[in-house]
Design a protein around this motif. Sequence first.
Motif, PDB file in Angstrom:
ATOM      1  N   CYS A  27       0.838  -1.137   0.130  1.00 32.35           N
ATOM      2  CA  CYS A  27       0.214   0.013  -0.194  1.00 32.35           C
ATOM      3  C   CYS A  27       0.983   1.226   0.254  1.00 32.35           C
ATOM      4  N   CYS A  60      -2.465   7.942  -1.068  1.00 33.54           N
ATOM      5  CA  CYS A  60      -2.676   6.900  -1.708  1.00 33.54           C
ATOM      6  C   CYS A  60      -2.635   7.209  -3.358  1.00 33.54           C
ATOM      7  N   CYS A  67      -6.263  -0.460  -7.886  1.00 36.41           N
ATOM      8  CA  CYS A  67      -5.537  -0.500  -6.743  1.00 36.41           C
ATOM      9  C   CYS A  67      -4.305  -1.692  -7.174  1.00 36.41           C
TER      10      CYS A  67
HETATM   11 FE1  SF4 Z   1      -3.298   1.582  -0.329  1.00 37.86          FE
HETATM   12 FE2  SF4 Z   1      -4.747   3.346  -1.835  1.00 37.86          FE
HETATM   13 FE3  SF4 Z   1      -4.433   0.658  -2.341  1.00 37.86          FE
HETATM   14 FE4  SF4 Z   1      -5.887   1.613  -0.383  1.00 37.86          FE
HETATM   15  S1  SF4 Z   1      -6.303   1.992  -2.521  1.00 37.86           S
HETATM   16  S2  SF4 Z   1      -4.722  -0.355  -0.368  1.00 37.86           S
HETATM   17  S3  SF4 Z   1      -4.608   3.241   0.544  1.00 37.86           S
HETATM   18  S4  SF4 Z   1      -2.784   2.236  -2.169  1.00 37.86           S
END
Ligand code: SF4
Length: 348
Positions: free
Chosen positions: A129, A214, A300
């Motif tokens: 993340c 993010c 993501c």
């Molecule tokens: Fe991390 Fe953004 Fe993926 Fe959520 S969406 S897991 S905050 S990188």
Amino acid sequence: MVASQISDVILAPARLDYTPEVARATASIFERVRRVIPEIEWPVHAPYIAAINELKRERNAIILAHNYQTPEIFHGVADLAGDSLALARQAARTDAEVIVLCGVHFMAETAKLLCPEKTVLIPDLEAGCSLASSITAEDVRLLRHRYPGVPVVSYVNTSAAVKAESDICCTSANAVEVVESLNSGRVIFLPDEFLGRHIAGQTKVDVILWRGHCEVHERFSAADLRLYREQNQDVQILAHPECPPDVLAEADFVGSTSGMIRYVDQRRPTRVVLITECSMSDNVAVEFPQTEFVRPCNLCPHMKRITLPKILHSLETLQYQVVVEPAVAEKARRAVERMLHVVERPTQ
Ligand code: SF4
Ligand code: 13P
């Protein structure tokens, strides 16, 4: 010419067969998801879904899935699904011996902190993340040195080592409540700058920020949202608080992934756009067929590392086990449990 030597051959995982038994065993799941998974894809997913659902019973395992997992995982094999807060609470309550966390690493680590005696598995150890990797435990110690006596609130999107240096954790569903529970005029909030700014706008507490972002939510722009409004009559715009402030200012509602689901459930809008990760809309659309979901797509890449073949592999081999060093785990657990205590206390 010198012949090159082949030292290893990596085999592609065997494709499981779509037999009539598999079709029967997964028919009711397909009926639920047919609006979001094309029929032509079902023979690929169904054999894994059937195998995973059988093996998880044999292993006394439970599958917890985040709202950003793909529909075949979310609707096909998850026993419980939800936002980061819900996953932490469900992990704390389960009787299963094995937890397979379909989400990213910090989520699996949080489950392990709350269930140290259980086997907690993540199907791909590389599911990270960008927020969690934006800050280290050493950074937190430096912040404490710079702001002596100021409590540290860490977003759950952090490593266990960072949580261990923090006073309390929070998720996007409870961040304001957690910050105010400390009865301090000032807090250090880390690592999400945009969530921190959003909290600061809702409380009198002075919030010291860290510049973590993010990588999925920072890509949305206020201009995108204006365009969705222009192109889609009466659309309701719901945004995750990890988005930049000008994006949040354009939204009709700001909330965690579960907060968005609650909004759709309670208001039943005709048309909605969820300013968050791609799979959310597919997963929620299954439950609310009368609402039209406008689907901008920001993936993501970390969440998308989790796939059905990897979940099956995880259950077959009991890999990859999440391990947290005991000294770190003890301190990090305290920060997570303190958050759960705040959100679970009876309202006065
Ligand atoms: Fe991390 Fe953004 Fe993926 Fe959520 S969406 S897991 S905050 S990188
Ligand atoms: P939620 O807690 O709202 O599900 O958010 C987790 C996350 O990683 C959002 O990007």
